[in-house]
Scaffold this active site. Sequence first.
Site, mmCIF file in Angstrom:
data_model
loop_
_atom_site.group_PDB
_atom_site.id
_atom_site.type_symbol
_atom_site.label_atom_id
_atom_site.label_comp_id
_atom_site.label_asym_id
_atom_site.label_seq_id
_atom_site.Cartn_x
_atom_site.Cartn_y
_atom_site.Cartn_z
ATOM 1 N NE ARG A 1 44.301 64.293 -0.840
ATOM 2 C CZ ARG A 1 43.338 65.219 -0.792
ATOM 3 N NH1 ARG A 1 42.531 65.281 0.246
ATOM 4 N NH2 ARG A 1 43.168 66.074 -1.781
ATOM 5 C CE1 TYR B 1 58.210 50.689 15.157
ATOM 6 C CE2 TYR B 1 57.212 52.836 14.843
ATOM 7 C CZ TYR B 1 58.008 51.806 14.391
ATOM 8 O OH TYR B 1 58.610 51.920 13.169
ATOM 9 C CG ASP C 1 50.780 49.557 17.772
ATOM 10 O OD1 ASP C 1 50.623 48.483 17.166
ATOM 11 O OD2 ASP C 1 51.684 50.375 17.476
ATOM 12 C CE LYS D 1 56.831 47.204 11.085
ATOM 13 N NZ LYS D 1 56.435 47.906 12.299
HETATM 14 C C1 LIG Z 1 56.299 49.222 12.654
HETATM 15 C C2 LIG Z 1 55.409 49.610 13.772
HETATM 16 C C3 LIG Z 1 54.703 50.824 13.757
HETATM 17 C C4 LIG Z 1 54.849 51.837 12.638
HETATM 18 O O1 LIG Z 1 54.401 51.310 11.423
HETATM 19 P P1 LIG Z 1 54.995 51.785 9.992
HETATM 20 O O2 LIG Z 1 54.172 50.978 9.037
HETATM 21 O O3 LIG Z 1 56.450 51.465 9.994
HETATM 22 O O4 LIG Z 1 54.735 53.241 9.900
HETATM 23 C C5 LIG Z 1 53.869 51.099 14.829
HETATM 24 N N1 LIG Z 1 53.740 50.243 15.873
HETATM 25 C C6 LIG Z 1 54.412 49.082 15.921
HETATM 26 C C7 LIG Z 1 54.236 48.181 17.090
HETATM 27 C C8 LIG Z 1 55.259 48.718 14.880
HETATM 28 O O5 LIG Z 1 55.940 47.561 14.929
#
Ligand SMILES: *Cc1c(COP(=O)(O)O)cnc(C)c1O
Length: 399
Positions: free
Chosen positions: A67, A120, A190, A215
Amino acid sequence: MTDPTSVPDPAADSPDGFATRAIRAGRAASGRALAPAIWASTTWESESLEDAHLRAISARGPEFYSRYGNPSVRDFESAIADLEGAEAALAFASGMGAIASVVLALCSAGDHIVAQRQLYAGTLSFLQGPCARLGIEVTFVDGFAPGAFGEAIRPGRTMLVIAETPSNPRLDIVDLGAFGAINGPFTMVDSTFATPLGQQPLRHGVDLVMHSATKGIAGHNDATLGVIAGEAELINEIWSYGVLHGAAASPYDAVNALRGIKTLAVRVAQQSHSATEIAATLCSHPALSAVYYPGLASHPHHDLATRQMNHFGSVLSVEVRGGRDQVRTVFEHLRLCRLATSLGGPETLVCHPATTTHAGLNPEEQVANGVSESMIRISVGLESAADLIADLTQALNRS
Ligand SMILES: *Cc1c(COP(=O)(O)O)cnc(C)c1O
């Protein structure tokens, strides 16, 4: 703070520089192996009482317990730090794990956050639910209105300002230069839709860049992973909280992401090229009333996207004439595009944000987020663009 006035290395900015670095970055724990090594161990042996004490108390120090840090995860983190031009990076069990850890590491009851409204949906729900419950107040602003973030800041109380660009699902673009120039609170972008190859927010003076590596970075729909990058001091502070929060990244996911990073440059180039072709073709389809893609000259933020992005990304959204019934008809007739939620992978995916990703929002919030009943989000994969255009066109012809 990254100096926004420093002259960027031209080789580092070129797509070739990224491709080369993506192949070489994050290899420290793999020895002479070309494939990244998986360190599955949850614990490491110490040499002595003193050595064990040192491992237990050092911030991001030598291996101690999973961790606290893991060599495979650390390699993934150093690859991201390299691509983002950051001093340090920190991985989490998911993108939401990263967002929740950053917010709770930096904000306490009574503090204030300014966030873009077009976020998001998971981020939005986290800011509206748990944050409100814990006494962290959030002001939502239109992230694309000049000066909106700055005007909402309360000096001394605002700890964090959050932007997302390109935004989900309408692909609007926040001005990174203006955002990075905000003084006082920490700024976080983000950057998931852009990937580390699409834009480098830290170069614009932003404090933290964040990705859902689930992603495009991992890129094969086989890893759930989040990551942030920024100055080492700030990353260490978030790490100290993160060890207690416990959203630690899995070494298996980190290795899948390291593999993904090696092909990131060719994948984003191909996906962004196909997305541009699809967007340009669909613009004239009579069944559609709108096509949103920052690479289109008709996109309201096209000039800004051209200035701050190296490519326009793999996602576009369209609005069909009609509503949910027409969307359903299109989905029923698609043969190649798959109905699934996520983006940045090899398969082209379509989703209906109003009933899936943004289903938790009330109608006013959906409108504020740029979501409508007639919207379809398309994550362009690695199939041939001609096949994708043929599939989308025949399905739209039925609507
Ligand atoms: C998918 C996504 C998230 C969250 O990510 P996870 O890996 O699903 O927790 C946050 N911001 C954006 C723009 C995303 O596409």
